[in-house]
Write a protein that holds these residues in place. Structure first.
Motif, PDB file in Angstrom:
ATOM      1  N   THR A 196       0.809  -1.215   0.000  1.00 36.97           N
ATOM      2  CA  THR A 196       0.000   0.000   0.000  1.00 36.97           C
ATOM      3  C   THR A 196       0.843   1.267   0.000  1.00 36.97           C
ATOM      4  OG1 THR A 196      -0.133   0.006   2.426  1.00 36.97           O
ATOM      5  CG2 THR A 196      -1.850  -1.189   1.220  1.00 36.97           C
ATOM      6  N   LEU A 197       2.124   1.156   0.347  1.00 39.14           N
ATOM      7  CA  LEU A 197       2.958   2.352   0.456  1.00 39.14           C
ATOM      8  C   LEU A 197       3.869   2.555  -0.748  1.00 39.14           C
ATOM      9  CD1 LEU A 197       3.980   2.035   4.223  1.00 39.14           C
ATOM     10  CD2 LEU A 197       2.137   3.389   3.229  1.00 39.14           C
ATOM     11  N   GLY A 198       4.035   1.520  -1.559  1.00 36.63           N
ATOM     12  CA  GLY A 198       4.891   1.642  -2.727  1.00 36.63           C
ATOM     13  C   GLY A 198       4.114   2.071  -3.956  1.00 36.63           C
ATOM     14  N   SER A 199       4.789   2.096  -5.084  1.00 35.76           N
ATOM     15  CA  SER A 199       4.159   2.480  -6.352  1.00 35.76           C
ATOM     16  C   SER A 199       4.256   1.315  -7.332  1.00 35.76           C
ATOM     17  CB  SER A 199       4.850   3.719  -6.947  1.00 35.76           C
ATOM     18  OG  SER A 199       6.217   3.456  -7.207  1.00 35.76           O
ATOM     19  N   LEU A 200       3.200   1.118  -8.106  1.00 39.57           N
ATOM     20  CA  LEU A 200       3.118   0.017  -9.060  1.00 39.57           C
ATOM     21  C   LEU A 200       3.007   0.571 -10.469  1.00 39.57           C
ATOM     22  CD1 LEU A 200       2.730  -3.080  -9.560  1.00 39.57           C
ATOM     23  CD2 LEU A 200       0.272  -2.638  -9.419  1.00 39.57           C
ATOM     24  N   ARG A 201       3.829   0.040 -11.359  1.00 41.05           N
ATOM     25  CA  ARG A 201       3.758   0.411 -12.767  1.00 41.05           C
ATOM     26  C   ARG A 201       3.661  -0.858 -13.599  1.00 41.05           C
ATOM     27  NH1 ARG A 201       8.862   3.843 -14.049  1.00 41.05           N
ATOM     28  NH2 ARG A 201       9.774   2.411 -12.519  1.00 41.05           N
ATOM     29  N   LEU A 202       2.780  -0.823 -14.593  1.00 42.07           N
ATOM     30  CA  LEU A 202       2.526  -1.985 -15.425  1.00 42.07           C
ATOM     31  C   LEU A 202       2.773  -1.628 -16.889  1.00 42.07           C
ATOM     32  CD1 LEU A 202       1.394  -4.893 -15.774  1.00 42.07           C
ATOM     33  CD2 LEU A 202      -0.888  -3.860 -15.915  1.00 42.07           C
ATOM     34  N   PHE A 203       3.522  -2.489 -17.581  1.00 46.16           N
ATOM     35  CA  PHE A 203       3.833  -2.263 -18.990  1.00 46.16           C
ATOM     36  C   PHE A 203       3.499  -3.520 -19.790  1.00 46.16           C
ATOM     37  CE2 PHE A 203       6.563   0.530 -16.598  1.00 46.16           C
ATOM     38  CZ  PHE A 203       6.605   1.704 -17.322  1.00 46.16           C
ATOM     39  N   ALA A 204       2.882  -3.324 -20.941  1.00 46.28           N
ATOM     40  CA  ALA A 204       2.666  -4.423 -21.883  1.00 46.28           C
ATOM     41  C   ALA A 204       3.850  -4.465 -22.844  1.00 46.28           C
ATOM     42  CB  ALA A 204       1.363  -4.231 -22.649  1.00 46.28           C
ATOM     43  N   VAL A 205       4.357  -5.658 -23.109  1.00 48.07           N
ATOM     44  CA  VAL A 205       5.521  -5.822 -23.976  1.00 48.07           C
ATOM     45  C   VAL A 205       5.062  -5.957 -25.416  1.00 48.07           C
ATOM     46  CG1 VAL A 205       7.528  -7.253 -24.499  1.00 48.07           C
ATOM     47  CG2 VAL A 205       6.792  -6.943 -22.125  1.00 48.07           C
ATOM     48  N   ARG A 206       5.595  -5.119 -26.294  1.00 46.18           N
ATOM     49  CA  ARG A 206       5.303  -5.181 -27.724  1.00 46.18           C
ATOM     50  C   ARG A 206       6.634  -5.255 -28.461  1.00 46.18           C
ATOM     51  NH1 ARG A 206       1.228  -5.907 -25.873  1.00 46.18           N
ATOM     52  NH2 ARG A 206      -0.844  -5.052 -26.292  1.00 46.18           N
ATOM     53  N   SER A 207       7.082  -6.463 -28.735  1.00 44.01           N
ATOM     54  CA  SER A 207       8.352  -6.661 -29.408  1.00 44.01           C
ATOM     55  C   SER A 207       9.459  -5.974 -28.605  1.00 44.01           C
ATOM     56  CB  SER A 207       8.269  -6.132 -30.840  1.00 44.01           C
ATOM     57  OG  SER A 207       9.455  -6.389 -31.534  1.00 44.01           O
ATOM     58  N   THR A 208      10.001  -4.874 -29.101  1.00 41.24           N
ATOM     59  CA  THR A 208      11.072  -4.173 -28.378  1.00 41.24           C
ATOM     60  C   THR A 208      10.557  -2.955 -27.625  1.00 41.24           C
ATOM     61  OG1 THR A 208      11.561  -2.864 -30.358  1.00 41.24           O
ATOM     62  CG2 THR A 208      12.782  -4.917 -30.055  1.00 41.24           C
ATOM     63  N   LEU A 268       7.882  -1.040 -24.683  1.00 47.16           N
ATOM     64  CA  LEU A 268       7.085  -1.180 -23.469  1.00 47.16           C
ATOM     65  C   LEU A 268       5.979  -0.139 -23.500  1.00 47.16           C
ATOM     66  CD1 LEU A 268       9.793  -1.694 -20.682  1.00 47.16           C
ATOM     67  CD2 LEU A 268       8.419  -3.418 -21.849  1.00 47.16           C
ATOM     68  N   LEU A 269       4.741  -0.601 -23.464  1.00 46.86           N
ATOM     69  CA  LEU A 269       3.601   0.307 -23.488  1.00 46.86           C
ATOM     70  C   LEU A 269       3.039   0.437 -22.083  1.00 46.86           C
ATOM     71  CD1 LEU A 269       1.727  -0.867 -26.705  1.00 46.86           C
ATOM     72  CD2 LEU A 269       3.439   0.932 -26.464  1.00 46.86           C
ATOM     73  N   PRO A 270       3.096   1.636 -21.492  1.00 46.37           N
ATOM     74  CA  PRO A 270       2.564   1.795 -20.130  1.00 46.37           C
ATOM     75  C   PRO A 270       1.062   1.591 -20.103  1.00 46.37           C
ATOM     76  CG  PRO A 270       3.098   3.935 -21.103  1.00 46.37           C
ATOM     77  CD  PRO A 270       3.608   2.897 -22.051  1.00 46.37           C
ATOM     78  N   MET A 271       0.592   0.925 -19.058  1.00 48.13           N
ATOM     79  CA  MET A 271      -0.829   0.669 -18.889  1.00 48.13           C
ATOM     80  C   MET A 271      -1.256   1.201 -17.526  1.00 48.13           C
ATOM     81  SD  MET A 271      -1.148  -3.190 -20.428  1.00 48.13           S
ATOM     82  CE  MET A 271      -2.916  -3.000 -20.669  1.00 48.13           C
ATOM     83  N   ALA A 324      -3.854 -13.824 -21.537  1.00 44.43           N
ATOM     84  CA  ALA A 324      -3.025 -14.943 -21.958  1.00 44.43           C
ATOM     85  C   ALA A 324      -2.245 -14.668 -23.234  1.00 44.43           C
ATOM     86  CB  ALA A 324      -3.887 -16.189 -22.144  1.00 44.43           C
ATOM     87  N   ALA A 325      -2.673 -13.711 -24.049  1.00 45.21           N
ATOM     88  CA  ALA A 325      -1.982 -13.418 -25.304  1.00 45.21           C
ATOM     89  C   ALA A 325      -0.951 -12.308 -25.142  1.00 45.21           C
ATOM     90  CB  ALA A 325      -2.993 -13.029 -26.381  1.00 45.21           C
ATOM     91  N   GLU A 326      -0.712 -11.875 -23.926  1.00 47.10           N
ATOM     92  CA  GLU A 326       0.158 -10.726 -23.693  1.00 47.10           C
ATOM     93  C   GLU A 326       1.356 -11.107 -22.823  1.00 47.10           C
ATOM     94  OE1 GLU A 326      -0.380  -7.809 -24.995  1.00 47.10           O
ATOM     95  OE2 GLU A 326      -2.480  -7.786 -25.556  1.00 47.10           O
ATOM     96  N   CYS A 327       2.386 -10.275 -22.885  1.00 48.75           N
ATOM     97  CA  CYS A 327       3.514 -10.332 -21.955  1.00 48.75           C
ATOM     98  C   CYS A 327       3.590  -8.998 -21.218  1.00 48.75           C
ATOM     99  CB  CYS A 327       4.829 -10.584 -22.692  1.00 48.75           C
ATOM    100  SG  CYS A 327       4.975 -12.235 -23.402  1.00 48.75           S
ATOM    101  N   TYR A 328       3.948  -9.038 -19.944  1.00 48.79           N
ATOM    102  CA  TYR A 328       3.960  -7.821 -19.134  1.00 48.79           C
ATOM    103  C   TYR A 328       5.239  -7.721 -18.318  1.00 48.79           C
ATOM    104  CZ  TYR A 328      -1.114  -7.976 -19.974  1.00 48.79           C
ATOM    105  OH  TYR A 328      -2.350  -8.026 -20.549  1.00 48.79           O
ATOM    106  N   LEU A 329       5.611  -6.479 -18.016  1.00 50.69           N
ATOM    107  CA  LEU A 329       6.628  -6.191 -17.013  1.00 50.69           C
ATOM    108  C   LEU A 329       5.959  -5.373 -15.916  1.00 50.69           C
ATOM    109  CD1 LEU A 329       9.912  -5.320 -18.963  1.00 50.69           C
ATOM    110  CD2 LEU A 329       9.385  -7.376 -17.648  1.00 50.69           C
ATOM    111  N   TRP A 340       6.014 -11.339 -16.738  1.00 54.91           N
ATOM    112  CA  TRP A 340       4.885 -12.286 -16.846  1.00 54.91           C
ATOM    113  C   TRP A 340       4.635 -12.588 -18.305  1.00 54.91           C
ATOM    114  CZ3 TRP A 340       0.036 -12.948 -18.910  1.00 54.91           C
ATOM    115  CH2 TRP A 340      -0.802 -13.890 -18.295  1.00 54.91           C
ATOM    116  N   GLN A 341       4.614 -13.883 -18.650  1.00 54.29           N
ATOM    117  CA  GLN A 341       4.401 -14.310 -20.031  1.00 54.29           C
ATOM    118  C   GLN A 341       3.126 -15.131 -20.133  1.00 54.29           C
ATOM    119  OE1 GLN A 341       7.948 -16.477 -21.071  1.00 54.29           O
ATOM    120  NE2 GLN A 341       9.119 -14.631 -21.511  1.00 54.29           N
ATOM    121  N   GLY A 342       2.199 -14.684 -20.972  1.00 55.76           N
ATOM    122  CA  GLY A 342       0.970 -15.420 -21.179  1.00 55.76           C
ATOM    123  C   GLY A 342       1.204 -16.681 -22.000  1.00 55.76           C
TER     124      GLY A 342
END
Length: 260
Positions: A192-204, A206-209, A220-225, A247-249
């Motif tokens: 609860t005190l930290g910060s979370l960032r999620l990115f979808a992997v698209r080849s080379t 990183l798309l922020p989400m 399941a069709a996506e990869c994430y950092l 994370w790899q789908g």
């Protein structure tokens, strides 16, 4: 049958009481729309600036969904999907979520959702749920065969790991002492005190989400950092710490899996 379930045959209404199916489907289609959304600002969060183009072709065609586009499919008070093409920009994806959130709030304020906010479902290209594909006149299933091949590779890998595990006795693992590091790292906080960032992997790339917008669902069709940052210590003044998860789908492309 009636003794177990209760009731009687007289409780079953006739087909005529149910009404004409075609009339019902026609009435439903009036509440179903699909729009192509394009961000009109720098980050896609200003709903008033989002450019919306309604898809008028009925039944909906898969050809209207392109690799670079973002579409929002809505059935008033019932279903809400955000479809993202694989090459669509991060800002347009954000605009899609923004428009979906706007519709969700509108239906709630007008009492069109029956008191239960409609869940926003992400429909990434090549990983669309069946309930989304059912609204289209024709939908090729050919690509899912590729997913099956990828899953079969995963099964083979699992068999190999199982064979390796059988070489090591469980009793030996339990009896073996666990080596401790010379200096223990500070424990993670409760999230609860930290910060979370999620990115979808698209080849080379990183798309922020926006995690809160998609209810932290991974597809399941996506990869994430996933990046989590926090400040250890009671006073939160120590050197910041970071944890990175990959994370790899199961149905993700080999290109996305191999991205560095």
């Amino acid at each position: 049958f009636w003794k177990v379930l209760g009731g009687s045959e007289s409780d079953v209404r006739s087909a005529e009481d149910g009404g004409d199916d075609l009339e019902y489907e026609t009435a439903c289609s009036a509440n179903i729309t699909m729009v192509k959304v394009t961000a009109g600002d720098s980050d896609g969060t200003d709903h008033d600036k989002i450019i919306r183009e309604e898809v008028t072709t009925r039944p909906f065609s898969k050809s209207s969904l392109t690799d670079s586009s973002v579409h929002v499919f809505s059935w008033v008070g019932k279903q809400l999907f955000v479809w993202n093409g694989r090459s669509s920009s991060a800002v347009d994806r954000e605009a899609g979520v923004t428009h979906a959130l706007h519709l969700q709030a509108k239906w709630t304020s007008e009492g069109l959702d029956g008191g239960h906010p409609v869940l926003i479902i992400q429909a990434p290209q090549h990983a669309e749920p069946a309930i989304f594909r059912a609204h289209f006149g024709k939908w090729s299933e050919g690509l899912q065969q590729d997913f099956t091949k990828i899953v079969q590779v995963g099964v083979a890998d699992t068999n190999l790991l199982t064979q390796r595990a059988e070489r090591q006795k469980v009793s030996d693992v339990i009896a073996s002492p666990v080596p401790l590091p010379k200096k223990l790292n500070p424990a993670l906080d409760d999230g609860t005190l930290g910060s979370l960032r999620l990115f979808a992997v698209r080849s080379t790339k990183l798309l922020p989400m926006r995690p809160t917008a998609i209810n932290n669902l991974l597809f399941a069709a996506e990869c994430y950092l996933i990046f989590y940052s926090w400040m250890p210590g009671v006073d939160r003044t120590q050197r910041p710490r970071h944890v990175v998860y990959g994370w790899q789908g199961a149905g993700a492309s080999l290109e996305d899996r191999g991205a560095r």
